[in-house]
Every structure is written in C-alpha cells, then in structure tokens.
Design a protein around this motif. Sequence first.
Motif, PDB file in Angstrom:
ATOM      1  N   GLN A  80       0.831  -1.201   0.000  1.00 47.43           N
ATOM      2  CA  GLN A  80       0.000   0.000   0.000  1.00 47.43           C
ATOM      3  C   GLN A  80       0.873   1.261   0.000  1.00 47.43           C
ATOM      4  OE1 GLN A  80      -2.283   0.998   3.597  1.00 47.43           O
ATOM      5  NE2 GLN A  80      -4.096   1.189   2.281  1.00 47.43           N
ATOM      6  N   THR A  81       1.930   1.242   0.798  1.00 49.39           N
ATOM      7  CA  THR A  81       2.857   2.380   0.833  1.00 49.39           C
ATOM      8  C   THR A  81       3.470   2.622  -0.535  1.00 49.39           C
ATOM      9  OG1 THR A  81       3.372   1.970   3.167  1.00 49.39           O
ATOM     10  CG2 THR A  81       4.951   3.276   1.916  1.00 49.39           C
ATOM     11  N   LEU A  82       3.838   1.534  -1.203  1.00 48.07           N
ATOM     12  CA  LEU A  82       4.456   1.656  -2.524  1.00 48.07           C
ATOM     13  C   LEU A  82       3.451   2.187  -3.546  1.00 48.07           C
ATOM     14  CD1 LEU A  82       7.300   1.043  -3.610  1.00 48.07           C
ATOM     15  CD2 LEU A  82       6.452  -1.176  -4.389  1.00 48.07           C
ATOM     16  N   LEU A  83       2.212   1.694  -3.485  1.00 44.39           N
ATOM     17  CA  LEU A  83       1.184   2.146  -4.420  1.00 44.39           C
ATOM     18  C   LEU A  83       0.878   3.635  -4.239  1.00 44.39           C
ATOM     19  CD1 LEU A  83      -1.245  -0.895  -4.210  1.00 44.39           C
ATOM     20  CD2 LEU A  83      -0.276  -0.009  -6.333  1.00 44.39           C
ATOM     21  N   HIS A  84       0.849   4.091  -2.980  1.00 46.20           N
ATOM     22  CA  HIS A  84       0.507   5.483  -2.702  1.00 46.20           C
ATOM     23  C   HIS A  84       1.680   6.434  -2.942  1.00 46.20           C
ATOM     24  CE1 HIS A  84      -3.627   5.191  -1.092  1.00 46.20           C
ATOM     25  NE2 HIS A  84      -3.257   3.937  -0.841  1.00 46.20           N
ATOM     26  N   SER A  85       2.882   5.861  -3.194  1.00 43.99           N
ATOM     27  CA  SER A  85       4.024   6.724  -3.537  1.00 43.99           C
ATOM     28  C   SER A  85       3.942   7.202  -4.987  1.00 43.99           C
ATOM     29  CB  SER A  85       5.338   5.961  -3.315  1.00 43.99           C
ATOM     30  OG  SER A  85       5.501   4.941  -4.303  1.00 43.99           O
ATOM     31  N   ILE A  86       3.022   6.641  -5.750  1.00 39.27           N
ATOM     32  CA  ILE A  86       2.858   6.986  -7.166  1.00 39.27           C
ATOM     33  C   ILE A  86       1.718   7.990  -7.313  1.00 39.27           C
ATOM     34  CG2 ILE A  86       2.359   6.087  -9.477  1.00 39.27           C
ATOM     35  CD1 ILE A  86       3.385   3.338  -8.417  1.00 39.27           C
ATOM     36  N   ASP A  87       1.960   9.072  -8.038  1.00 34.13           N
ATOM     37  CA  ASP A  87       0.900  10.036  -8.334  1.00 34.13           C
ATOM     38  C   ASP A  87       0.159   9.539  -9.578  1.00 34.13           C
ATOM     39  OD1 ASP A  87      -0.791  12.118  -8.729  1.00 34.13           O
ATOM     40  OD2 ASP A  87       0.756  13.648  -9.035  1.00 34.13           O
ATOM     41  N   GLN A  89      -2.486  10.418 -10.902  1.00 32.25           N
ATOM     42  CA  GLN A  89      -3.125  11.439 -11.735  1.00 32.25           C
ATOM     43  C   GLN A  89      -2.233  11.873 -12.892  1.00 32.25           C
ATOM     44  OE1 GLN A  89      -5.562  14.329  -9.104  1.00 32.25           O
ATOM     45  NE2 GLN A  89      -3.994  13.461  -7.746  1.00 32.25           N
ATOM     46  N   GLN A  90      -0.923  11.531 -12.822  1.00 34.78           N
ATOM     47  CA  GLN A  90      -0.034  11.797 -13.951  1.00 34.78           C
ATOM     48  C   GLN A  90      -0.266  10.821 -15.101  1.00 34.78           C
ATOM     49  OE1 GLN A  90       4.099  12.060 -13.090  1.00 34.78           O
ATOM     50  NE2 GLN A  90       3.856  13.438 -11.338  1.00 34.78           N
ATOM     51  N   PRO A  94      -9.447  10.915 -13.841  1.00 35.00           N
ATOM     52  CA  PRO A  94     -10.354  10.372 -12.806  1.00 35.00           C
ATOM     53  C   PRO A  94     -11.507   9.581 -13.403  1.00 35.00           C
ATOM     54  CG  PRO A  94      -9.789  12.646 -12.314  1.00 35.00           C
ATOM     55  CD  PRO A  94      -9.245  12.375 -13.690  1.00 35.00           C
ATOM     56  N   GLU A  95     -12.005  10.015 -14.567  1.00 30.80           N
ATOM     57  CA  GLU A  95     -13.127   9.313 -15.209  1.00 30.80           C
ATOM     58  C   GLU A  95     -12.648   8.238 -16.187  1.00 30.80           C
ATOM     59  OE1 GLU A  95     -12.100  12.914 -17.703  1.00 30.80           O
ATOM     60  OE2 GLU A  95     -12.257  12.405 -15.572  1.00 30.80           O
ATOM     61  N   GLY A  96     -11.337   7.956 -16.170  1.00 30.74           N
ATOM     62  CA  GLY A  96     -10.781   6.984 -17.112  1.00 30.74           C
ATOM     63  C   GLY A  96     -11.064   5.539 -16.703  1.00 30.74           C
ATOM     64  N   THR A  97     -10.468   4.620 -17.445  1.00 31.22           N
ATOM     65  CA  THR A  97     -10.642   3.186 -17.165  1.00 31.22           C
ATOM     66  C   THR A  97      -9.283   2.537 -16.971  1.00 31.22           C
ATOM     67  OG1 THR A  97     -10.650   2.671 -19.538  1.00 31.22           O
ATOM     68  CG2 THR A  97     -12.779   3.041 -18.491  1.00 31.22           C
ATOM     69  N   ASP A 121      -8.652  -0.963  -5.973  1.00 27.76           N
ATOM     70  CA  ASP A 121      -9.305  -0.154  -4.941  1.00 27.76           C
ATOM     71  C   ASP A 121      -8.347   0.880  -4.358  1.00 27.76           C
ATOM     72  OD1 ASP A 121     -11.646  -1.540  -5.298  1.00 27.76           O
ATOM     73  OD2 ASP A 121     -11.289  -2.952  -3.646  1.00 27.76           O
ATOM     74  N   GLN A 122      -7.083   0.497  -4.187  1.00 30.61           N
ATOM     75  CA  GLN A 122      -6.107   1.446  -3.638  1.00 30.61           C
ATOM     76  C   GLN A 122      -5.919   2.640  -4.571  1.00 30.61           C
ATOM     77  OE1 GLN A 122      -4.702   1.119  -0.484  1.00 30.61           O
ATOM     78  NE2 GLN A 122      -6.222  -0.546  -0.426  1.00 30.61           N
ATOM     79  N   ILE A 123      -5.823   2.369  -5.878  1.00 30.54           N
ATOM     80  CA  ILE A 123      -5.674   3.452  -6.852  1.00 30.54           C
ATOM     81  C   ILE A 123      -6.951   4.288  -6.877  1.00 30.54           C
ATOM     82  CG2 ILE A 123      -5.355   3.980  -9.300  1.00 30.54           C
ATOM     83  CD1 ILE A 123      -3.693   1.388  -9.492  1.00 30.54           C
ATOM     84  N   GLY A 124      -8.106   3.613  -6.846  1.00 33.69           N
ATOM     85  CA  GLY A 124      -9.384   4.319  -6.864  1.00 33.69           C
ATOM     86  C   GLY A 124      -9.559   5.236  -5.662  1.00 33.69           C
ATOM     87  N   ASP A 125      -9.070   4.797  -4.486  1.00 34.71           N
ATOM     88  CA  ASP A 125      -9.190   5.613  -3.277  1.00 34.71           C
ATOM     89  C   ASP A 125      -8.413   6.920  -3.410  1.00 34.71           C
ATOM     90  OD1 ASP A 125     -10.788   3.697  -2.168  1.00 34.71           O
ATOM     91  OD2 ASP A 125      -9.228   2.810  -0.900  1.00 34.71           O
ATOM     92  N   GLN A 126      -7.253   6.847  -4.100  1.00 34.32           N
ATOM     93  CA  GLN A 126      -6.471   8.068  -4.285  1.00 34.32           C
ATOM     94  C   GLN A 126      -7.246   9.088  -5.117  1.00 34.32           C
ATOM     95  OE1 GLN A 126      -2.704   9.041  -6.905  1.00 34.32           O
ATOM     96  NE2 GLN A 126      -2.016   7.845  -5.130  1.00 34.32           N
ATOM     97  N   PHE A 127      -7.923   8.618  -6.161  1.00 29.36           N
ATOM     98  CA  PHE A 127      -8.717   9.524  -7.006  1.00 29.36           C
ATOM     99  C   PHE A 127      -9.951  10.038  -6.260  1.00 29.36           C
ATOM    100  CE2 PHE A 127      -6.234   7.593 -10.393  1.00 29.36           C
ATOM    101  CZ  PHE A 127      -6.067   8.649 -11.273  1.00 29.36           C
TER     102      PHE A 127
END
Length: 711
Positions: A80-87, A89-90, A94-97, A121-127
Amino acid sequence: MQSDNATPLQWFFACPQFIEPLLADELSRCGAESVKIGHAGVQAWGDLRFGYYAMLWSRLASRATLQLAQGFGKNQAELQTLLHSIDWQQHLRPEGTLKVRFFGLNDDIRNTQFGAQWVKDQIGDQFRSQHGIRPSVSNTPDLVVVVNLHKGNASIGIELNQHSLHQRGYRDLDTHAPMRENLAAALLIRAGWPELVVSEAELVALIDPQCAAGTFLIEGALMALDIAPGLLRQHTVAERWLGHDAELWNTLYAEAQDRRVTGLTNAERFEFWGNDRDAAVMAARADWRSINLPAARWTQCSLTTMPAPTIADKALVISNLPFEINANIVTVKPHYDALSAWMASLPPGYRGALFAEAAAPISLTNLFYSKEYRFLNGETESKLYTFERLVQKEHPAIWISDDLANRITKNLRKLKSFIKQRDINAYRVYDMDIPEYAIAVDRYADWLHVQEYAPPKTIDDKVAEQRLQQALLTLPAALGVDPNKIVLKQRRQQKGKSQYEKQGRVEQALTVIEHGVLFKVNLTDYLDTGLFLDHRPIRYWLQQHSKNKKVLNLFCYTGTASVHAAIGGADRVDSVDMSATYLEWAKDNFSLNNLQHDPYRRYRFIQANVLEWLYDCDEYYDLIFLDPPTFSNSKRMQDTFDVQRDHVALIDDAMRVLSPDGTLIFSNNFRKFKLDTEVENKYAVQDYRKQSLPLDFERDPKIHGCWLIKH
C-alpha cells in the motif's frame, strides 16, 4: 515523463523464455542506455523515445512495461505504501478506465484475483479522495497497471503496449499458428538470417518447404526489407495514457514508414519461397499479400515432388519439423527422409535450420547439425538445430537392428505353442532381453504396446534416444504389425495412483482374448492398459477353482479376475474398487463375455474404499483375490496405504471374511516386498510365485509376488 528527461526511465520488456539474450541485444540497438537480463524478459533503462522506438521496432518482445516504483511488498501495508508513492493522476484521468494485472503472492495476499481487485481499490481511493470519483474497470482500458511480487519485493508499472507486441497485425487473432511471431523472429536470428541479409550476395533466398502459416517467411521478409512490426498493428502504443507524447510517436512512426519505402526498393535482392502439401499455404499467401509484401513463390506439393529452387548466391532453408510427443517414429521417418534428401540436394551455398520439439528424433535426418539452441514454444520444450552445410552423413545410422529382430524371432518361436494352447493374443514378446534396447514390448491382438524403461544414468540421453528409435523402426517388420499400430509409453517408477490415472489422450480400445475369455484393453488413455498380463496364470487358476464358490475380488481394477471366476461357474462374484471408471470397465468386460444378464444378482460391483469396506464386511467368501497397489494416497482415502507396512493388517481383515476351507490369493507387484513372518506363523501359506509366473514373463521373476493363504 518527457523524452529528454536526464534521468532514464526503467522498463521491463517481456519475451518467451530463452530469448532474453537476443532481446537484450535488440534493445541495446534500439538505444537502451543499459540492459539487464531477467527471467522471461529484460530490464532496460532509457528515455521515452527509446521506449517508443522499442515498441515500434522490437521483433522479440511481448510486452513493454514502464516501471513506476520498486520496493518492499511482503504484506499489504508495504504494498500500500508503494502504491501510494505513485501520483496516479499523472497517468490516468479520474473518469478513465484501468485494468490491473497482478502476479505473485505475499503474506497477506494469497490470491492474484484478490490482489488485482485490492490494487484497483487502492488506486481508486487516491482519485476519490481528491476528485470524488474513481476510474472504472474495463477490458479495453486507458491504462494497464502491472504489479509483480517476488520474495518480499514488489514492482509496480504501467503497460504501454496497447496489444501484445508479438501480434503484428497480419494474422487474425483466432487463427492457429504453430508458433508466435516473436518466437519465429528469434529462430531466424539464431539461424543466421540477419547475417545473410547484410551479406554481399547478389541474391539471397529464404525457403520454408513446410511453411504452414508462413510465419518464418513473413518475419524474414520484415527483417530483410527493414519493415517495423509496429507499422502493421493498428494500435501499438497506449495513446490514452496521460504521459503519451503523440508528437514523438508520430515522428518515430513516420521515420519507420520512410525506412519501409527504402527497404522495399531492395526487394529484388531477395527471394521468398513457401511450400506446403496442404491448403495452409494459401492462407499464408493471403497473409503475405495483406501487408503488401513483394511477390513471393508459393507451391503446394509433397517434399518428394518439390521443384528445384531458383539458384541464389546464398539461402537459408528453415522449417518447423513435425513431431508430437506420442508420435510413432516409424511413421515420421519417411517424412524426415524426404526432407533431408531434398535439403541435401540444394546448392553448396545454402544453410539450414530445423525447429522441433526437444524429443523429436533429429538424428533421423542423417544431416550434420552445427549447433542446437533451447527454446519454449508455448509450454513445449523445443530446440532449433542449425546446419552450416546441408550434407548427409556418408555412413548414416543403421535404423534396423538385426540383433533385436533375431531376439524377438527367437522369443516368438519359444512362445508359439504356449500361445496356441492357451488361446491368447495378448502377451509379452520382449523385455529388455538385450540391455541396449531398454524396452518392454507387449502384443495386444494386432497392436504393440511399447514401454520404455528409464535408461541408466551412465547412458548418454542421445544414445538412449537413438536406440529407442532404432527399436521402434525394427518392431514392425520383426512382428508383422502396421507401424501405425504401435503405442509408445515411457516407464518411470510410479507413486500413488499415477499408474492408474488418465493420461489425457484419445481412447484406443480393442478386445483381446485369454484362455477363451474376452477383455477390453485401452492402450493410450492410461499408463496401464486394463489387463495385467503377468497375472494370466492366477486368473486362470481362479477360473478353474471357482465353480459353486463365493468369490471376492478386492482392488478389482477392471475386473478381469472377476470375469474368470464368473466364467468358471462361481455362485457369486463381488468386485470392489474405489474407481467408478474401472468398475464401469469391469462391467464392460462382463458384457463382452455375455455375463451382463444377472437376474439373481450373482455379480456385484461395489464402489468403496476397499480398506473400510473390508473392515465392515460381515459376509464370508470361499475365494478371495487380493492384489493391492504398492502405495495409495487417493483423495478419497483418509490415510495412505503402503503394502509393505500395512499388508499384515490387510491380510488379517481378509482372512476374517474367508470361509474355514477357503483360499486367499494374495499378490502384489512391489519388487522389494517381503511377506511378514507373522503371516506365516498365523496361517498356512504356500509360496505360489513360481507357478503364477507365465512363460512370457520368466525373464522377470520379481514382476509380482503371489501366495495362497489358508486358515
């Protein structure tokens, strides 16, 4: 993510196993700053321009992943820490697939499907935390996220190829081809085609005499004419990735188009010839034309009627050698003979390459191969053999063994009266009589069942393989059988139920006769055939001693002993086995002998765990045939069974249901088996091993043990 970024990006390009060194060289030529060979792929460092160029031009890669983060991932918290280190949105709107491809497991994630859902879900939570919406899942996504876990470490990246890079675009995705395009390209490289392309020869030819789908020819033409594979695909790069540089991609694409135009001006320097004996060559021709390649030569004929090639200065003859693991050597040899004879007739400047399953008998070609390379074709272990010169051996291997043929003739002479007197057509004719030919040969009517013993470690694998091929080529003439009616199996020490398990082939069932009794045998679907030939005397003993008796057959297998007892006039025959498949087979054997009509329920077929059923049995039997497996760990049994360890208790249970004047026939095929003295002290035991051994198995007295046991 700009192409001029001073810090090189890290990429992973996947490819089939054993192609990695070739891919590493290719990526270096594409502009990688450095490369590192991994398993089924290559890590490379380079800017976005390099990545785009490699996706456009790579002939060997399957997928291209831009690595975004690497670090610890032994549990969900670290990942989870590693996934959240990535932005994210670059990379994605948000409305993508998106789609997640997840590989590996860690302490918390024990299922890859769950892992993929959790990452999404982890990526979705960031958005959602920043935009109130989250990307949705799609099979045609804007972005493919790839997560790999290995030994507590994790890598996270995005896949920038829109479709698999092995797909060039000239073939329908539903079309079956013998190999993928990037494997064909790797084989051409190993065979030396690129060297011929850049040689000073005025005319260079690429020839495939068994072209099938034409993959070698098309890939070879793309190399020779400097055509980028990415030009043929409708979509190569993930254009909906937010980091996509359309201007850079379009520039590289236009450069590739210019190189294609230039390359086609050299088309007259090359000749491409594809041949096949069936209509597949027409499909190959259609694929060739669909991508506007220059005219090529296409013929449809057998190898023995191949026309002469155009005289080229240099040429590569490359082909996929037909062979299947269960193929009959006798039937493939004429094909190999024709191919090698044709190749050897070609001009001196020609070289060759043959690709085949690793088990294929390449020595049957009688050609000197220079090198061999290991590959995987799908999951099949395969090899490429290269031939610097197409020359046949002056003293080719002798494929008919007079020694083996003479020994079989001698054995048949000895068995002639034995076979006739006992009215049998299923018997052993050879059992490693000559150590060099380590096979057992059983005849079943007009078929041969050949079992190869594992060769000693002191014997070279190639020598053992050649001797096996020689034996298989000798058997048809020596025994007067159709070469297409030989079934080959490899014998290995078996554990558990493997000797009884289905092998996954098409059923080849036939009927044989033994002492006038008919049996169904199956030569292909199982390691064993349904009839243990070495038990023939004890089955006949049962037939002779069963009149008016109650007979019990434990671990009955296909019920052959039960049939003999029924034919012998038994009042009752109970057959017990855990396998429903074999009980149905036993019923078939009863039907073959007109025993299916049983209004008084004299013949019962009981599906049960033999050990449990026997323990609970409250009936008595006059004859019991007990032939347990050496070892069993069936899923339907709570405990394992070991015949050496457990035979005393098993015999005691059987003797409990044996009538006072009855006989227990105890047999097993564990070669190191020793009957416990406790059994001999409790009961009257007659060693019946010698009497139970038929003449055709006298060379192998340890093939089974047999005892007659009474109260």
